[in-house]
Motif scaffolding. Structure first.
Motif, short mmCIF file in Angstrom:
data_model
loop_
_atom_site.label_atom_id
_atom_site.label_comp_id
_atom_site.label_asym_id
_atom_site.label_seq_id
_atom_site.Cartn_x
_atom_site.Cartn_y
_atom_site.Cartn_z
N SER A 30 7.41 0.67 10.08
CA SER A 30 8.24 1.52 9.38
C SER A 30 9.71 1.40 10.36
N ALA A 31 9.63 1.38 11.64
CA ALA A 31 10.53 1.25 12.53
C ALA A 31 11.45 0.02 12.44
N TYR A 32 10.51 -1.10 12.44
CA TYR A 32 11.11 -2.39 12.11
C TYR A 32 11.88 -2.61 10.80
N LEU A 33 11.29 -1.89 9.82
CA LEU A 33 12.13 -2.03 8.51
C LEU A 33 13.24 -1.11 8.19
N GLU A 34 13.32 -0.34 9.13
CA GLU A 34 14.46 0.84 8.91
C GLU A 34 15.63 0.32 8.30
N ASP A 35 16.28 -0.67 8.82
CA ASP A 35 17.62 -1.34 8.50
C ASP A 35 17.62 -1.52 7.03
N LEU A 36 16.52 -1.92 6.50
CA LEU A 36 16.35 -2.29 4.93
C LEU A 36 16.35 -0.78 4.10
N THR A 37 16.12 0.02 4.69
CA THR A 37 16.12 1.20 3.76
C THR A 37 17.45 2.29 4.11
N ASP A 38 18.06 1.84 4.88
CA ASP A 38 19.33 2.68 5.13
C ASP A 38 20.35 2.75 4.08
N SER A 39 20.30 1.77 2.91
CA SER A 39 20.86 1.99 1.79
C SER A 39 20.17 2.55 0.56
N GLY A 40 19.14 3.40 1.23
CA GLY A 40 18.61 4.39 -0.14
C GLY A 40 17.22 3.82 -0.29
N GLY A 41 16.90 2.67 0.22
CA GLY A 41 15.41 2.33 0.12
C GLY A 41 14.22 3.18 0.48
N THR A 42 13.10 3.18 0.21
CA THR A 42 12.15 4.10 0.60
C THR A 42 10.85 3.06 1.28
N ILE A 43 10.42 3.61 2.24
CA ILE A 43 9.06 3.24 2.98
C ILE A 43 7.90 4.30 2.36
N ARG A 44 6.91 3.71 1.87
CA ARG A 44 5.87 4.51 1.65
C ARG A 44 4.51 4.04 2.33
N MET A 45 3.72 5.01 2.46
CA MET A 45 2.71 4.29 3.41
C MET A 45 1.03 4.95 2.90
N ALA A 46 -0.06 4.09 3.28
CA ALA A 46 -1.19 4.29 2.52
C ALA A 46 -2.15 3.91 3.77
N LYS A 47 -3.05 4.71 4.05
CA LYS A 47 -4.20 4.36 5.02
C LYS A 47 -5.20 3.38 4.75
N ASP A 48 -5.17 3.23 3.59
CA ASP A 48 -6.44 1.98 3.00
C ASP A 48 -6.07 1.67 1.64
N GLY A 49 -7.04 0.60 1.13
CA GLY A 49 -6.57 -0.06 0.03
C GLY A 49 -6.81 0.90 -1.42
N LEU A 50 -7.61 2.08 -1.29
CA LEU A 50 -8.09 2.85 -2.27
C LEU A 50 -6.62 4.07 -2.42
N GLU A 51 -6.03 4.27 -1.34
CA GLU A 51 -4.92 5.08 -1.20
C GLU A 51 -3.69 4.12 -1.86
N ALA A 52 -3.66 2.95 -1.34
CA ALA A 52 -2.62 2.08 -1.78
C ALA A 52 -2.70 1.97 -3.40
N LEU A 53 -3.76 1.68 -4.14
CA LEU A 53 -3.89 1.54 -5.14
C LEU A 53 -3.27 2.86 -6.05
N ARG A 54 -3.50 4.13 -5.42
CA ARG A 54 -2.97 5.38 -6.16
C ARG A 54 -1.37 5.07 -6.14
N GLU A 55 -0.94 4.81 -5.01
CA GLU A 55 0.41 4.57 -4.78
C GLU A 55 1.14 3.82 -5.66
N VAL A 56 0.47 2.65 -5.91
CA VAL A 56 1.05 1.60 -6.88
C VAL A 56 1.13 2.09 -8.23
N GLU A 57 -0.13 2.77 -8.63
CA GLU A 57 -0.23 3.21 -9.92
C GLU A 57 0.93 4.45 -10.15
N ALA A 58 1.27 5.04 -9.28
CA ALA A 58 2.14 6.20 -9.32
C ALA A 58 3.70 5.53 -9.44
N LYS A 59 3.85 4.31 -8.89
CA LYS A 59 5.09 3.84 -8.87
C LYS A 59 5.04 2.16 -8.21
#
Length: 129
Positions: A21-50
């Motif tokens: 997240s810290a490494y990618l901070e520059d990419l989100t300065d223009s309003g982008g977002t960084i979302r996080m998931a702890k495992d594949g199942l949580e990531a699937l829910r994130e992808v389904e949401a958006k």
């Protein structure tokens, strides 16, 4: 999208999530977002949401490995276009081959070099656009 990417980080290690997240901070300065998931199942829910513009994915996780998650996403018409970069401590040739076989678009070994990561992330985002 290119000016404000939505990036999903998937890793079971909180320190790895914070570092990426810290490494990618520059990419989100223009309003982008960084979302996080702890495992594949949580990531699937994130992808389904958006659906994100890019996924950075660890391989060795509980409940669903990065390989399983990648195969599942790339096997579905609605999500197969989402670029996936494997970010893992695994670095054998067979691991890279397996990542490619399950549909990963790129592969970076830990410890991650910030400059290399940013370059590859920008390339994947530009290619998706």
């Amino acid at each position: 999208m290119a000016n404000a990417p939505d990036i999903l980080l998937v890793d079971d290690n909180p320190q790895n999530l914070e570092l990426l997240s810290a490494y990618l901070e520059d990419l989100t300065d223009s309003g982008g977002t960084i979302r996080m998931a702890k495992d594949g199942l949580e990531a699937l829910r994130e992808v389904e949401a958006k659906a994100p513009d890019l996924i950075l994915l660890d391989v060795m996780m509980p409940r669903m490995s990065g390989f399983q998650f990648c195969s599942k996403l790339k096997g579905q018409p609605a999500t197969k276009h989402i670029p996936i970069m494997m970010v893992t401590a695994l670095n054998e040739v067979t691991d890279v081959e397996r990542a490619t076989e399950c549909g990963a678009d790129d592969f970076v070994s830990k410890p991650v070099n910030r400059i290399e990561l940013l370059g590859r992330v920008r390339t994947l985002l530009a290619r998706k656009k």
